[in-house]
Write an enzyme that holds these catalytic residues in place. Structure first.
Site, PDB file in Angstrom:
ATOM      1  N   GLU A 131       0.901  -1.241  -0.091  1.00 29.94           N
ATOM      2  CA  GLU A 131      -0.122  -0.140   0.055  1.00 29.94           C
ATOM      3  C   GLU A 131       0.803   1.308   0.161  1.00 29.94           C
ATOM      4  OE1 GLU A 131      -1.032   2.830   2.884  1.00 29.94           O
ATOM      5  OE2 GLU A 131      -2.015   1.226   3.935  1.00 29.94           O
TER       6      GLU A 131
ATOM      7  N   GLU B 283      10.356   1.583   2.298  1.00 30.82           N
ATOM      8  CA  GLU B 283       9.058   1.434   2.904  1.00 30.82           C
ATOM      9  C   GLU B 283       8.883   0.045   3.787  1.00 30.82           C
ATOM     10  OE1 GLU B 283       6.871   3.756   2.774  1.00 30.82           O
ATOM     11  OE2 GLU B 283       8.084   4.979   1.257  1.00 30.82           O
TER      12      GLU B 283
HETATM   13 ZN   LIG Z   1       1.183   2.763   6.915  1.00 31.08          ZN
END
Ligand SMILES: [Zn+2]
Length: 993
Positions: A79, A152
């Site tokens: 995401e 990330e």
């Molecule tokens: Zn997050």
């Protein structure tokens, strides 16, 4: 002009085909003024739902089923990562770019236990399609670079770059974010329940990621997950707003061109029912100096019916509201009145974002040895209900709440379309009817019919789904002062072992890779790449401010502000009492006074009876304490505002209730008073870890201006200490406490102190004004007290110790007020710094979940904040160096445009009818006129890099001398920081010892 009270006329019919889509169904939903289209893309099978309305804030969202198969946080890392560029938009962070170059009113991405949703919204059509176009391309064609995965997700690096003898550490944005989440007791409790209640389903895994498991995720798994689930054949497109369906379909046909239908098995399997109830035990972190007594959380959670069986799930939602939803609820009352704990656990209630609904009820701050007794009490209470039934008034109250909330147009921090979307996905994701949860008048009618047919329906279902349901878990979560230390220790050991198992060569490679990542992160996107993002031009931004209809009048000499706004038959009433003259020693009591007065009995009725009256007549009744500077900082305002909302037909009764509570409140029930104080204490305590940066900002701001001082005193750690103290000494000091509340009531509830704010359409305003006179007649009129002396402010350089694995750092400066010419520029500066400087150094390079600055002209402060931050000293240095950075670096005209656009986006953020009326009231208190606002907007739109730079130099070089600092963090991290700093943080504890 469109009639906002109706649904738009249908533009397509069921069976019709257009642009490669087939319309499956068209329904009018008059209750929410929407015409709904359920559509399928013929080629890929992509599912589309459009809720056409007259709302100009259009929403577009793409959702995928993303069932996790482990706890590496794959769906969550993905995401974050898809937003980091596609072939067409090859930028490192497109999300951030869209945030600041469009007039988006909402842009986000959500990872749920079984789905991932990407929503965007805007009020401007070109802007809306720009956003939707880029977002769709990102999710369907992301670059998925290795660097993005490392940044990330997770990667290794040395605690001192280039020093191979320093510690090996794990870093990554999701990794750090989840470390924060795993420090929060509430999320640990919820996680334990979910894992154990659904052991054979996807809910046994953490889609967000368990920090212990995240580092096992590989880049290949990450890419594979996207290939599998991010296909149009697995997608659900949701749209809401006034753009027509054919326009959306034309756009989507272009986005889906080239995709084929693929077979994907993403269905979410139901959990098989278990036959033997489980007992689980776990721990959660607590401060080192906190007492361990009465800190256990005991919960019982049941797995109930399938979400797609709407008839049953609606009854279960009603039962949940009956059991624990209000203070008159029998199960809530039984638990609290037992004296075994303080209040209900925050996970109590129904959870509908799972395939099979979960209901939970539990007691907070109890002892482990009482767990069996609590279980017994819960079942005795349920059996008693099954035998004797629910109170009819309580049921009517819950039905009224469904009607009210179905009707209300809510636009708080997110668009109205988002709440409709959430509702739709609860059934749509599992192939149920997406519209079934939106038809609230139908739902009420349905329930009433079933209730008439079978008056015992709620009891019977209580027996079936709770008393006789053996698929349940008894969870006992105990406090552990060493929780974080143990985690930290095992982490250090793991890393030391890993390090010793690696060769010098391998270590050197890790260092090289970490350096390459830093280099990648610090490289600017090329101007060509940046130019791919379609953006608005300054000329496209509306020049004029949005005004709110407002009329001043007097009712029996009390000033009234009226706002004639479409509210869908709901009236909003704010009663604003001035509190500027409340003596200093009574100021900390104000929040508790608000909580107690709105939660106790009145006019001869008990608090349960009052609560039932409220549920039957109002959509909500609460209070707020607000403070701020006037437009020219000449004075400060302080108000206590009681607000309620009701359907027009219930206004006379609602006003009677408020009149009883304010004029005739009964403070004699000490047990209830003690419960309310505990509840506030617990809410404040559990708010700290999830929003540590806000607490840090309040703590620092208190050094600088009176409004910021009050904000801390009423809502910050000063208030928490006060409430803890009040709760702990309640027995010995309750007389005195009541006396204080009594004197506060006398000072406050006075006609001369009051301003009334009304928001509704003309007929609602009329009913409100006719009835409010009765309330005013009950209010005493005494002469206004003299303004009292202000507290003296003192400097703050604080380290506040909390049980968390990460830090929250605030560096706060004093600023001028709204009409000062520097203000519009400071507002732009806050955006520019958040978007560039802080984003780059705090988030991307520092690995914190967030780094931001904000300017609040009403509190008179400018703040630099970090959120879930692995650093303290480095972060403070970055904050401190801001002016230096901008004196060395140019702000390009493109960057300037983006900063202007995002500043306008922030001040133009749409608000619902209630918010509009309230905002207008605040402006009138501060003396902010529409002329001042227009000038402010003009100044923003005409700002130049040169003007901005001048303000930065002027302002930040001088102001930084008076900066206030507050850091919320673990005690050892604070000590560590102090060892490295010249000026030492003044360390304090906030929790009970
Ligand atoms: Zn997050």
């Amino acid at each position: 002009m469109s009639d906002q009270s109706k649904s738009p006329r249908p533009t397509l019919q069921a069976g019709e085909e257009l642009h490669g889509f087939r319309v499956l169904r068209v329904e009018t939903l008059p209750g929410i003024r929407v015409t709904a289209y359920e559509i399928e893309h013929k080629k890929t099978g992509a599912k589309v739902l459009h809720l056409h309305s007259f709302d100009r804030e259009n929403l577009y969202a793409i959702g995928f089923r993303t069932p996790p198969y482990d706890s590496t946080g794959l769906p969550h890392i993905l995401e974050h990562s898809v937003l980091a560029g596609s072939e067409k938009y090859p930028l490192k962070d497109v999300f951030k770019e869209l945030m600041r170059s469009t007039l988006q009113t909402f842009i986000n991405a959500f990872t749920y236990p079984d789905k991932t949703i990407y929503p965007v919204a805007s009020q401007i059509k070109t802007d809306f399609f720009n956003l939707a176009r880029v977002y769709t391309d990102l999710v369907l064609h992301p670059r998925m670079l290795k660097e993005t995965f490392l940044q990330e997700g997770h990667h290794l690096e040395f605690s001192k770059p280039d020093d191979l003898s320093s510690d090996l550490i794990i870093s990554g944005i999701v990794y750090n974010e989840m470390k924060g989440a795993y420090s929060s007791p509430d999320s640990l409790i919820f996680k334990a329940l979910q894992e154990n209640l659904y052991p054979d389903s996807v809910y046994a895994f953490d889609s967000g990621g368990d920090p212990d498991v995240i580092p096992t995720l590989t880049y290949e798994q990450f890419r594979e997950f996207h290939r599998t689930y991010y296909s149009p054949s697995n997608a659900r497109f949701f749209m809401y707003g006034d753009i027509t369906t054919p326009e959306h379909l034309l756009f989507l046909s272009e986005m889906l061109a080239g995709f084929k239908r693929v077979k994907i098995n993403s269905s979410i399997k139901s959990q098989k029912r278990i036959k033997t109830p489980l007992v689980i035990r776990g721990t959660y972190p607590i401060g080192r100096d906190e007492s361990l007594q009465h800190k256990t959380m005991v919960n019982i959670a049941w797995m109930t019916s399938d979400n797609t069986d709407y008839e049953t799930s609606l009854v279960l939602e009603i039962i949940s509201a009956l059991l624990v939803g209000s203070s008159a609820s029998p199960l809530r009352k039984a638990l609290i009145d037992s004296g075994m704990g303080e209040d209900l656990t925050p996970v109590s209630g129904i959870e509908a974002d799972l395939k099979q609904l979960m209901f939970c009820a539990g007691l907070r701050n109890t002892q482990s040895s009482d767990a069996q007794k609590i279980e017994q009490l819960i079942f005795d209470t349920l059996r008693d209900i099954v035998a004797n039934g629910y109170d009819n008034e309580l049921i009517e109250g819950v039905l009224h709440q469904i009607e009210f909330h179905g009707k209300e147009i809510v636009r708080g921090s997110y668009p109205y379309g988002i709440s409709l979307m959430g509702n739709v996905f609860q059934t749509w994701l599992y192939d149920g009817d997406p519209l079934i949860g939106l038809d609230f008048p139908g739902a009420i009618e349905n329930i009433r019919r079933r209730w008439t047919d079978d008056p015992q329906i709620f009891q019977k279902m209580t027996k079936q789904w709770f008393v006789d349901n053996r698929h349940r878990v008894l969870s006992i979560m105990e406090p552990d002062a060493d929780f974080n230390d143990k985690k930290e220790k095992s982490y250090r050991e793991k890393m030391a072992n890993l390090k010793s198992s690696l060769s010098v060569n391998e270590l050197a490679q890790i260092n090289v890779q970490a350096k390459e990542l830093k280099k990648f992160q610090s490289e600017q996107d090329s101007p060509e790449a940046a130019a791919t993002i379609p953006k608005l031009k300054i000329e496209d931004i509306p020049k004029a401010i949005d005004t709110i209809p407002s009329q001043h009048s007097l009712i029996t000499e009390v000033p009234v502000l009226e706002h004639d706004i479409f509210t869908n038959d709901i009236a909003y009433v704010d009663l604003a009492f001035d509190i500027t003259h409340v003596p200093e020693e009574l100021q900390p009591y104000l929040p508790l006074m608000g909580k107690i007065i709105t939660g106790m009995g009145a006019a001869g009725l008990t608090y349960e009876e009052m609560d039932k009256r409220i549920a039957l007549t109002m959509g909500g009744f609460g209070y707020d304490l607000v403070t701020g500077l006037s437009a020219n900082a000449g004075k400060s305002l302080q108000k206590m505002i009681f607000s309620f909302k009701a359907l027009y037909r219930n206004l006379p009764d609602a006003i009677n209730i408020v009149s009883d509570i304010i004029g005739d409140g009964d403070l004699s029930n000490e047990a209830r008073m003690r419960d309310l104080i505990s509840e506030r204490k617990n809410n404040l305590q559990s708010a700290i870890v999830p929003s540590g940066h806000i607490f840090a900002k309040m703590a620092a701001g208190a050094a600088l201006t009176l409004p910021a001082y009050r904000d801390e005193q009423w809502h910050g750690r000063t208030q928490l200490k006060f409430v803890q103290n009040t709760a702990n000494n309640f027995n010995s000091s309750k007389q005195e406490f009541r006396a204080k509340l009594d004197s506060l009531r006398k000072i406050l509830f006075n006609r001369n102190n009051l301003v009334i704010n009304l928001t509704a359409e003309a007929d609602g305003l009329k009913i409100a004004k006719e009835n409010i006179i009765r309330f005013l007649d009950k209010l005493p009129t005494t002469s206004k007290a003299k303004t009292k002396a202000e507290p003296s402010l003192s400097s703050v350089f604080a380290g506040i110790s909390i049980p968390a694995q990460v830090s929250y750092v605030a560096y706060v400066l004093k600023t001028p007020a709204f009409t000062d010419p520097a203000c519009p520029l400071l507002m732009i500066a806050a955006k520019e710094m958040s978007n560039n400087y802080l984003y780059k150094y705090i988030r991307v390079q520092g690995g914190a979940y967030g780094g931001m600055s904000s300017f609040d002209p009403s509190l008179g402060i400018f703040s630099f904040l970090s959120y879930r931050d692995p650093h303290i000293v480095e972060t403070l240095k970055i904050f401190n160096d801001v002016q230096d950075f901008y004196s060395r670096n140019e702000i390009s005209s493109t960057e300037m445009e983006k900063a202007i656009i995002s500043t306008i986006g922030m001040i133009d953020k749409p608000v619902g009818p209630a918010g509009r009326g309230y905002t207008s009231l605040m402006r009138s208190f501060a003396g902010i006129t529409d002329n001042m606002r227009q000038k402010f907007r003009d100044d923003i739109l005409s700002a130049t890099p040169l003007k901005l730079k001048d303000v930065l130099v002027d302002y930040f070089s001088n102001a930084s001398k008076s900066a206030a600092v507050a850091v919320y963090s673990a005690p050892e991290k604070l000590d560590e920081a102090n060892n490295r700093m010249e000026e030492k943080l003044h360390i304090e504890n906030i929790f009970d010892t």
